[in-house]
Enzyme design. Structure first.
Site: not given
Ligand SMILES: Cc1ncc(COP(=O)(O)O)c(C=O)c1O
Length: 448
Positions: A230, A258, A290
Protein backbone atom coordinates in the site's frame (compact mmCIF):
# COMPACT_ATOMS: atom_id res chain seq x y z
CA UNK A 1 -9.41 -1.86 50.13
CA UNK A 2 -8.63 -5.52 49.67
CA UNK A 3 -11.74 -7.61 49.24
CA UNK A 4 -11.18 -9.77 52.35
CA UNK A 5 -10.90 -6.65 54.56
CA UNK A 6 -14.06 -5.39 52.95
CA UNK A 7 -15.81 -8.67 53.70
CA UNK A 8 -14.54 -8.65 57.30
CA UNK A 9 -15.81 -5.09 57.89
CA UNK A 10 -19.15 -5.97 56.45
CA UNK A 11 -19.32 -9.03 58.64
CA UNK A 12 -18.29 -6.99 61.74
CA UNK A 13 -20.99 -4.45 61.04
CA UNK A 14 -23.60 -7.12 60.53
CA UNK A 15 -22.54 -8.77 63.78
CA UNK A 16 -22.66 -5.38 65.57
CA UNK A 17 -18.93 -5.39 66.36
CA UNK A 18 -16.52 -2.44 66.27
CA UNK A 19 -14.52 -2.09 63.08
CA UNK A 20 -11.56 -0.27 64.77
CA UNK A 21 -9.09 -3.12 64.62
CA UNK A 22 -9.98 -3.66 61.03
CA UNK A 23 -9.36 0.00 60.17
CA UNK A 24 -5.83 -0.36 61.62
CA UNK A 25 -5.22 -3.42 59.51
CA UNK A 26 -6.47 -1.57 56.47
CA UNK A 27 -3.94 1.22 57.08
CA UNK A 28 -1.19 -1.37 57.51
CA UNK A 29 -2.16 -3.02 54.25
CA UNK A 30 -2.07 0.33 52.43
CA UNK A 31 1.45 1.02 53.79
CA UNK A 32 2.62 -2.40 52.69
CA UNK A 33 1.63 -1.65 49.06
CA UNK A 34 4.11 1.13 48.34
CA UNK A 35 3.29 2.95 45.07
CA UNK A 36 5.37 1.72 42.14
CA UNK A 37 4.37 4.58 39.84
CA UNK A 38 4.29 8.25 40.79
CA UNK A 39 0.84 9.18 39.51
CA UNK A 40 0.66 12.60 37.86
CA UNK A 41 -1.82 14.51 35.72
CA UNK A 42 -0.26 12.92 32.61
CA UNK A 43 -2.03 9.74 33.77
CA UNK A 44 -5.54 11.08 34.14
CA UNK A 45 -5.77 14.39 32.24
CA UNK A 46 -6.00 13.78 28.46
CA UNK A 47 -4.65 17.28 27.80
CA UNK A 48 -1.35 16.17 29.33
CA UNK A 49 -1.00 12.81 27.59
CA UNK A 50 2.35 12.72 25.73
CA UNK A 51 0.63 11.42 22.59
CA UNK A 52 -0.84 14.88 22.15
CA UNK A 53 2.65 16.38 21.80
CA UNK A 54 3.07 14.76 18.36
CA UNK A 55 -0.14 16.44 17.22
CA UNK A 56 0.77 19.80 18.80
CA UNK A 57 4.21 19.75 17.13
CA UNK A 58 2.67 18.99 13.77
CA UNK A 59 0.13 21.83 14.04
CA UNK A 60 2.85 24.18 15.22
CA UNK A 61 4.96 23.28 12.19
CA UNK A 62 2.07 23.79 9.73
CA UNK A 63 1.28 27.20 11.28
CA UNK A 64 4.91 28.24 11.25
CA UNK A 65 5.23 27.33 7.56
CA UNK A 66 1.90 28.95 6.71
CA UNK A 67 0.47 25.66 5.38
CA UNK A 68 -3.25 25.06 5.36
CA UNK A 69 -4.15 22.15 7.69
CA UNK A 70 -4.64 19.26 5.26
CA UNK A 71 -5.99 16.56 7.56
CA UNK A 72 -9.71 15.79 7.85
CA UNK A 73 -10.21 18.17 4.94
CA UNK A 74 -13.81 18.03 3.75
CA UNK A 75 -14.72 17.41 0.15
CA UNK A 76 -18.04 17.89 -1.61
CA UNK A 77 -19.70 15.43 -3.96
CA UNK A 78 -18.48 12.07 -5.19
CA UNK A 79 -14.74 11.37 -5.37
CA UNK A 80 -13.39 10.52 -8.81
CA UNK A 81 -10.38 11.61 -10.87
CA UNK A 82 -11.43 15.06 -9.71
CA UNK A 83 -12.92 16.24 -6.45
CA UNK A 84 -14.31 19.48 -5.01
CA UNK A 85 -12.34 20.75 -2.02
CA UNK A 86 -12.75 24.16 -0.44
CA UNK A 87 -14.88 25.28 -3.37
CA UNK A 88 -12.16 24.35 -5.87
CA UNK A 89 -12.13 21.59 -8.49
CA UNK A 90 -8.97 19.53 -8.01
CA UNK A 91 -7.26 16.59 -9.67
CA UNK A 92 -7.56 13.86 -7.08
CA UNK A 93 -4.87 11.27 -6.33
CA UNK A 94 -5.91 10.56 -2.75
CA UNK A 95 -8.93 8.27 -3.10
CA UNK A 96 -8.73 4.46 -3.27
CA UNK A 97 -11.63 4.42 -5.69
CA UNK A 98 -9.51 2.57 -8.31
CA UNK A 99 -12.34 1.54 -10.61
CA UNK A 100 -14.28 4.78 -10.18
CA UNK A 101 -17.27 2.83 -8.90
CA UNK A 102 -18.10 4.98 -5.88
CA UNK A 103 -20.31 7.22 -8.00
CA UNK A 104 -21.43 4.54 -10.46
CA UNK A 105 -25.24 4.69 -10.82
CA UNK A 106 -25.54 0.88 -10.72
CA UNK A 107 -23.65 0.66 -7.44
CA UNK A 108 -25.61 3.51 -5.94
CA UNK A 109 -28.93 2.03 -7.07
CA UNK A 110 -28.04 -1.33 -5.51
CA UNK A 111 -27.17 0.34 -2.19
CA UNK A 112 -30.43 2.34 -2.22
CA UNK A 113 -32.46 -0.75 -3.04
CA UNK A 114 -30.86 -2.59 -0.12
CA UNK A 115 -31.91 0.22 2.22
CA UNK A 116 -35.46 0.01 0.86
CA UNK A 117 -35.48 -3.76 1.31
CA UNK A 118 -33.72 -4.14 4.64
CA UNK A 119 -33.43 -0.72 6.27
CA UNK A 120 -30.13 0.77 7.33
CA UNK A 121 -29.17 -2.03 9.71
CA UNK A 122 -30.01 -5.70 10.18
CA UNK A 123 -30.06 -4.96 13.90
CA UNK A 124 -28.21 -8.13 14.85
CA UNK A 125 -25.17 -10.32 14.42
CA UNK A 126 -25.36 -12.55 11.34
CA UNK A 127 -25.35 -15.67 13.46
CA UNK A 128 -28.48 -14.56 15.36
CA UNK A 129 -30.98 -12.59 13.24
CA UNK A 130 -28.74 -10.45 11.00
CA UNK A 131 -28.45 -12.72 7.95
CA UNK A 132 -29.85 -11.52 4.61
CA UNK A 133 -29.49 -13.13 1.14
CA UNK A 134 -27.22 -10.30 -0.06
CA UNK A 135 -24.35 -11.44 2.15
CA UNK A 136 -24.41 -15.00 0.83
CA UNK A 137 -24.80 -13.78 -2.77
CA UNK A 138 -21.72 -11.59 -2.45
CA UNK A 139 -19.74 -14.37 -0.81
CA UNK A 140 -20.75 -16.97 -3.42
CA UNK A 141 -19.85 -14.74 -6.37
CA UNK A 142 -16.60 -13.58 -4.79
CA UNK A 143 -15.51 -17.16 -4.05
CA UNK A 144 -16.25 -18.08 -7.69
CA UNK A 145 -14.23 -15.11 -8.96
CA UNK A 146 -11.23 -16.14 -6.85
CA UNK A 147 -11.59 -19.85 -7.59
CA UNK A 148 -12.05 -20.84 -3.94
CA UNK A 149 -14.78 -22.64 -2.03
CA UNK A 150 -16.25 -19.95 0.18
CA UNK A 151 -15.92 -16.43 1.60
CA UNK A 152 -17.12 -14.32 4.50
CA UNK A 153 -17.90 -10.61 4.50
CA UNK A 154 -17.02 -8.60 7.61
CA UNK A 155 -18.01 -5.16 8.83
CA UNK A 156 -14.64 -3.45 8.57
CA UNK A 157 -11.54 -3.88 6.46
CA UNK A 158 -9.17 -3.21 9.32
CA UNK A 159 -11.20 -5.25 11.77
CA UNK A 160 -11.46 -8.27 9.48
CA UNK A 161 -7.66 -8.51 9.28
CA UNK A 162 -7.31 -8.16 13.05
CA UNK A 163 -10.08 -10.67 13.73
CA UNK A 164 -8.87 -13.29 11.26
CA UNK A 165 -5.22 -13.29 12.29
CA UNK A 166 -6.08 -12.85 15.96
CA UNK A 167 -8.32 -15.91 15.77
CA UNK A 168 -6.19 -18.24 13.65
CA UNK A 169 -2.83 -17.68 15.35
CA UNK A 170 -2.36 -18.84 18.94
CA UNK A 171 0.38 -18.77 21.58
CA UNK A 172 1.97 -21.95 20.29
CA UNK A 173 2.06 -20.60 16.72
CA UNK A 174 4.39 -18.42 14.67
CA UNK A 175 3.55 -15.42 12.47
CA UNK A 176 6.11 -14.41 9.83
CA UNK A 177 5.28 -11.13 8.15
CA UNK A 178 6.75 -8.95 5.45
CA UNK A 179 8.12 -5.88 7.21
CA UNK A 180 5.82 -3.62 5.15
CA UNK A 181 2.45 -5.29 5.74
CA UNK A 182 -0.43 -3.08 6.82
CA UNK A 183 -0.89 -2.13 10.45
CA UNK A 184 -4.12 -4.16 10.69
CA UNK A 185 -2.14 -7.36 10.03
CA UNK A 186 0.46 -6.41 12.62
CA UNK A 187 -2.16 -5.66 15.25
CA UNK A 188 -3.92 -8.97 14.56
CA UNK A 189 -0.61 -10.81 14.94
CA UNK A 190 0.18 -8.95 18.17
CA UNK A 191 -3.23 -9.65 19.69
CA UNK A 192 -2.99 -13.33 18.81
CA UNK A 193 -0.16 -13.84 21.32
CA UNK A 194 1.78 -15.88 18.73
CA UNK A 195 5.56 -15.50 18.31
CA UNK A 196 6.26 -12.97 15.56
CA UNK A 197 9.18 -12.27 13.22
CA UNK A 198 9.34 -9.79 10.34
CA UNK A 199 11.23 -10.67 7.18
CA UNK A 200 12.86 -8.06 4.92
CA UNK A 201 10.47 -6.67 2.34
CA UNK A 202 9.76 -9.18 -0.44
CA UNK A 203 12.83 -11.18 0.56
CA UNK A 204 11.82 -14.82 0.10
CA UNK A 205 15.30 -16.01 1.10
CA UNK A 206 14.96 -14.21 4.43
CA UNK A 207 11.55 -15.82 4.92
CA UNK A 208 12.97 -19.23 4.14
CA UNK A 209 15.83 -18.74 6.63
CA UNK A 210 13.29 -17.94 9.36
CA UNK A 211 11.30 -21.04 8.47
CA UNK A 212 14.37 -23.27 8.52
CA UNK A 213 15.36 -21.92 11.92
CA UNK A 214 11.98 -21.78 13.64
CA UNK A 215 9.37 -23.93 11.86
CA UNK A 216 9.93 -26.99 14.03
CA UNK A 217 9.33 -25.05 17.28
CA UNK A 218 5.76 -24.08 16.45
CA UNK A 219 2.46 -25.66 15.49
CA UNK A 220 0.78 -23.36 12.94
CA UNK A 221 2.90 -20.93 10.93
CA UNK A 222 1.14 -18.01 9.28
CA UNK A 223 2.93 -16.03 6.55
CA UNK A 224 1.54 -12.54 5.93
CA UNK A 225 2.04 -10.47 2.80
CA UNK A 226 0.15 -8.08 0.50
CA UNK A 227 -0.87 -8.43 -3.15
CA UNK A 228 0.19 -4.83 -3.85
CA UNK A 229 2.00 -3.03 -1.06
CA UNK A 230 0.00 0.00 0.00
CA UNK A 231 2.87 2.43 0.48
CA UNK A 232 5.24 1.23 -2.24
CA UNK A 233 3.02 -0.18 -4.98
CA UNK A 234 5.09 -3.29 -5.64
CA UNK A 235 3.91 -6.90 -6.07
CA UNK A 236 5.60 -9.82 -4.29
CA UNK A 237 6.79 -13.01 -5.97
CA UNK A 238 3.64 -14.96 -5.18
CA UNK A 239 4.58 -18.25 -6.93
CA UNK A 240 7.80 -18.39 -4.88
CA UNK A 241 5.92 -17.60 -1.64
CA UNK A 242 3.47 -20.40 -2.43
CA UNK A 243 6.28 -22.86 -3.15
CA UNK A 244 7.97 -21.95 0.16
CA UNK A 245 4.83 -22.14 2.25
CA UNK A 246 3.94 -25.54 0.79
CA UNK A 247 7.41 -26.95 1.47
CA UNK A 248 7.31 -25.78 5.09
CA UNK A 249 3.66 -26.65 5.73
CA UNK A 250 2.79 -23.06 6.56
CA UNK A 251 -0.36 -21.02 5.83
CA UNK A 252 -0.17 -18.05 3.45
CA UNK A 253 -2.43 -15.01 3.92
CA UNK A 254 -2.46 -12.27 1.28
CA UNK A 255 -3.93 -8.79 1.85
CA UNK A 256 -5.35 -7.77 -1.53
CA UNK A 257 -6.70 -4.37 -0.48
CA UNK A 258 -4.77 -2.71 -3.33
CA UNK A 259 -4.57 -5.59 -5.81
CA UNK A 260 -8.12 -6.98 -5.94
CA UNK A 261 -10.03 -5.25 -8.73
CA UNK A 262 -6.82 -3.83 -10.16
CA UNK A 263 -4.13 -6.32 -11.25
CA UNK A 264 -4.53 -9.33 -13.55
CA UNK A 265 -6.28 -9.70 -16.89
CA UNK A 266 -9.75 -9.63 -15.28
CA UNK A 267 -8.58 -7.49 -12.37
CA UNK A 268 -9.07 -10.30 -9.86
CA UNK A 269 -5.83 -9.68 -8.03
CA UNK A 270 -2.82 -11.92 -7.58
CA UNK A 271 -4.62 -15.11 -8.62
CA UNK A 272 -5.34 -13.49 -11.95
CA UNK A 273 -2.02 -11.67 -12.28
CA UNK A 274 0.12 -14.79 -11.76
CA UNK A 275 -2.36 -17.32 -13.18
CA UNK A 276 -2.55 -19.11 -9.82
CA UNK A 277 -4.92 -21.70 -8.54
CA UNK A 278 -7.09 -19.93 -5.91
CA UNK A 279 -6.48 -22.80 -3.50
CA UNK A 280 -2.72 -22.07 -3.49
CA UNK A 281 -3.37 -19.12 -1.19
CA UNK A 282 -4.79 -20.27 2.12
CA UNK A 283 -6.33 -16.99 3.21
CA UNK A 284 -7.44 -14.41 0.66
CA UNK A 285 -8.27 -11.07 2.25
CA UNK A 286 -9.23 -7.62 0.97
CA UNK A 287 -10.72 -4.44 2.27
CA UNK A 288 -13.93 -3.36 0.52
CA UNK A 289 -13.01 0.35 0.67
CA UNK A 290 -10.83 0.31 -2.44
CA UNK A 291 -11.96 -1.17 -5.78
CA UNK A 292 -15.29 -2.32 -4.25
CA UNK A 293 -16.26 1.29 -3.49
CA UNK A 294 -17.86 0.52 -0.15
CA UNK A 295 -16.65 -0.44 3.32
CA UNK A 296 -15.94 -3.77 4.99
CA UNK A 297 -13.53 -6.65 4.54
CA UNK A 298 -13.66 -10.22 3.28
CA UNK A 299 -11.81 -13.46 3.78
CA UNK A 300 -12.00 -16.20 1.16
CA UNK A 301 -10.60 -19.72 1.02
CA UNK A 302 -11.53 -23.28 1.96
CA UNK A 303 -15.00 -24.00 3.27
CA UNK A 304 -13.65 -25.19 6.62
CA UNK A 305 -11.71 -21.95 7.15
CA UNK A 306 -14.78 -19.83 6.43
CA UNK A 307 -16.98 -21.97 8.69
CA UNK A 308 -14.57 -21.47 11.60
CA UNK A 309 -14.38 -17.72 11.02
CA UNK A 310 -18.16 -17.31 10.66
CA UNK A 311 -18.97 -19.27 13.78
CA UNK A 312 -16.09 -18.51 16.10
CA UNK A 313 -13.86 -15.54 15.15
CA UNK A 314 -14.56 -12.63 17.53
CA UNK A 315 -14.99 -9.41 15.56
CA UNK A 316 -15.76 -11.22 12.31
CA UNK A 317 -18.43 -13.86 12.93
CA UNK A 318 -18.95 -13.51 16.65
CA UNK A 319 -19.57 -10.60 19.05
CA UNK A 320 -20.23 -8.23 16.15
CA UNK A 321 -23.27 -7.02 14.24
CA UNK A 322 -23.68 -7.83 10.55
CA UNK A 323 -22.39 -5.52 7.80
CA UNK A 324 -24.80 -2.86 6.63
CA UNK A 325 -27.11 -4.21 3.88
CA UNK A 326 -26.23 -1.23 1.67
CA UNK A 327 -22.50 -2.00 1.97
CA UNK A 328 -22.97 -5.59 0.88
CA UNK A 329 -25.23 -4.50 -2.00
CA UNK A 330 -22.68 -1.93 -3.19
CA UNK A 331 -19.88 -4.51 -2.95
CA UNK A 332 -21.90 -7.08 -4.89
CA UNK A 333 -22.78 -4.57 -7.62
CA UNK A 334 -19.11 -3.52 -7.83
CA UNK A 335 -18.00 -7.17 -8.08
CA UNK A 336 -20.39 -7.78 -10.95
CA UNK A 337 -19.11 -4.69 -12.76
CA UNK A 338 -15.51 -5.89 -12.25
CA UNK A 339 -16.48 -9.21 -13.81
CA UNK A 340 -18.41 -7.67 -16.71
CA UNK A 341 -16.10 -4.75 -17.46
CA UNK A 342 -12.49 -5.96 -17.10
CA UNK A 343 -11.42 -3.01 -19.21
CA UNK A 344 -11.71 -0.84 -16.07
CA UNK A 345 -8.90 -2.74 -14.35
CA UNK A 346 -6.81 -2.70 -17.52
CA UNK A 347 -7.25 1.07 -17.78
CA UNK A 348 -6.16 1.67 -14.17
CA UNK A 349 -2.98 -0.32 -14.74
CA UNK A 350 -2.35 1.47 -18.05
CA UNK A 351 -2.92 4.88 -16.48
CA UNK A 352 -0.60 4.05 -13.63
CA UNK A 353 1.98 2.67 -16.07
CA UNK A 354 1.83 5.95 -17.97
CA UNK A 355 2.22 7.96 -14.75
CA UNK A 356 5.22 5.87 -13.66
CA UNK A 357 6.90 6.05 -17.06
CA UNK A 358 6.45 9.82 -17.33
CA UNK A 359 7.64 10.34 -13.77
CA UNK A 360 10.76 8.22 -14.32
CA UNK A 361 11.49 9.99 -17.62
CA UNK A 362 11.29 13.29 -15.74
CA UNK A 363 13.81 12.08 -13.16
CA UNK A 364 11.37 11.46 -10.29
CA UNK A 365 11.96 8.54 -7.96
CA UNK A 366 8.89 6.30 -7.83
CA UNK A 367 10.67 3.73 -5.70
CA UNK A 368 9.87 0.09 -6.39
CA UNK A 369 6.32 0.68 -7.64
CA UNK A 370 5.59 -1.64 -10.57
CA UNK A 371 2.46 -3.03 -12.20
CA UNK A 372 0.08 -1.49 -9.66
CA UNK A 373 -1.96 1.71 -9.25
CA UNK A 374 -0.06 2.91 -6.15
CA UNK A 375 2.77 5.28 -6.99
CA UNK A 376 4.99 6.90 -4.38
CA UNK A 377 7.15 9.88 -5.31
CA UNK A 378 10.05 9.47 -2.91
CA UNK A 379 11.44 12.57 -1.23
CA UNK A 380 14.48 13.09 0.98
CA UNK A 381 12.56 14.15 4.11
CA UNK A 382 9.19 14.92 5.69
CA UNK A 383 9.59 18.69 5.46
CA UNK A 384 9.95 18.50 1.70
CA UNK A 385 6.95 16.15 1.48
CA UNK A 386 4.79 18.64 3.41
CA UNK A 387 6.06 21.56 1.32
CA UNK A 388 5.39 19.73 -1.95
CA UNK A 389 1.89 18.64 -0.89
CA UNK A 390 1.02 22.22 0.14
CA UNK A 391 2.22 23.61 -3.22
CA UNK A 392 0.38 20.87 -5.13
CA UNK A 393 -2.77 21.81 -3.24
CA UNK A 394 -2.35 25.48 -4.16
CA UNK A 395 -2.14 24.28 -7.75
CA UNK A 396 -5.35 22.26 -7.44
CA UNK A 397 -3.80 18.80 -7.29
CA UNK A 398 -4.72 16.75 -4.24
CA UNK A 399 -2.06 14.34 -3.03
CA UNK A 400 -1.22 13.48 0.53
CA UNK A 401 2.22 13.46 2.14
CA UNK A 402 3.22 10.16 3.73
CA UNK A 403 5.53 10.77 6.66
CA UNK A 404 6.49 9.08 9.93
CA UNK A 405 4.83 7.12 11.59
CA UNK A 406 3.11 5.62 8.51
CA UNK A 407 6.48 5.26 6.73
CA UNK A 408 10.00 5.19 8.22
CA UNK A 409 11.52 8.61 8.99
CA UNK A 410 13.90 8.36 6.04
CA UNK A 411 11.23 7.28 3.53
CA UNK A 412 8.91 10.31 3.20
CA UNK A 413 6.91 10.50 0.02
CA UNK A 414 3.87 11.81 -1.78
CA UNK A 415 1.55 8.93 -2.59
CA UNK A 416 -0.59 8.80 -5.72
CA UNK A 417 -3.55 6.48 -6.16
CA UNK A 418 -4.28 6.33 -9.88
CA UNK A 419 -7.78 5.48 -11.01
CA UNK A 420 -9.50 4.38 -14.16
CA UNK A 421 -10.93 7.85 -14.86
CA UNK A 422 -7.64 9.80 -14.79
CA UNK A 423 -6.75 11.30 -18.14
CA UNK A 424 -3.32 11.57 -19.74
CA UNK A 425 -3.60 15.38 -19.49
CA UNK A 426 -4.20 15.20 -15.72
CA UNK A 427 -1.23 12.88 -15.30
CA UNK A 428 1.02 15.06 -17.51
CA UNK A 429 0.09 18.18 -15.57
CA UNK A 430 0.82 16.44 -12.29
CA UNK A 431 4.23 15.13 -13.32
CA UNK A 432 5.16 18.54 -14.77
CA UNK A 433 4.25 20.30 -11.55
CA UNK A 434 6.16 17.76 -9.43
CA UNK A 435 9.29 18.39 -11.48
CA UNK A 436 8.89 22.18 -11.36
CA UNK A 437 8.37 22.14 -7.60
CA UNK A 438 11.29 19.85 -6.91
CA UNK A 439 13.54 22.21 -8.84
CA UNK A 440 12.66 25.18 -6.62
CA UNK A 441 12.11 23.35 -3.31
CA UNK A 442 13.73 24.97 -0.27
CA UNK A 443 16.37 23.15 1.75
CA UNK A 444 14.69 21.50 4.77
CA UNK A 445 15.58 23.04 8.11
CA UNK A 446 15.27 19.91 10.19
CA UNK A 447 12.35 21.40 12.14
CA UNK A 448 10.01 18.49 11.62
C1 LIG B 1 -3.29 -2.98 2.79
C2 LIG B 1 -4.47 -2.58 3.62
N1 LIG B 1 -5.09 -3.51 4.37
C3 LIG B 1 -6.15 -3.22 5.13
C4 LIG B 1 -6.67 -1.94 5.18
C5 LIG B 1 -7.85 -1.65 6.05
O1 LIG B 1 -8.97 -1.40 5.27
P1 LIG B 1 -10.11 -0.34 5.67
O2 LIG B 1 -9.44 1.02 5.68
O3 LIG B 1 -11.09 -0.46 4.58
O4 LIG B 1 -10.62 -0.71 7.00
C6 LIG B 1 -6.06 -0.94 4.43
C7 LIG B 1 -6.59 0.44 4.50
O5 LIG B 1 -6.16 1.40 4.04
C8 LIG B 1 -4.94 -1.26 3.62
O6 LIG B 1 -4.33 -0.34 2.88
Amino acid sequence: MSSDIHVERLRARLLGKQGGALVDREAQAARAVAPKVATGPEHYDFAQFPELREYANTRWYYDKQGYEWNMFREHAGVVSAEVDVAGRRMINFSSYNYLDLSGDPRVQAAAKQAIDDYGTSTGSGRIIMGEIPLFAEFERELADALGVEDAVLGVSGYGTNVATIGYLARKQDLVLYDELVHNSMLVGAKLSGARRFAFAHNDCDALERLLIEHRSNFERVLILTEGVFSMDGDIPDMPRLIEIKKRHHALLMVDEAHSMGVIGARGFGVVDHFGLNGADIDIHYASMSKAFATIGGYVAGRRELITMLKYYAPGLGLYIASPMPANAAAGLAALRIMRDEPQRARRVVENAGYFRAQARLAGLNVGRSEGSAVIPVMLPDAELALWMAARMFENNIFTFPMIFPVVPRNAARLRFFVNTAHTREQIDRTVRLLVELKAVAPISKGLF
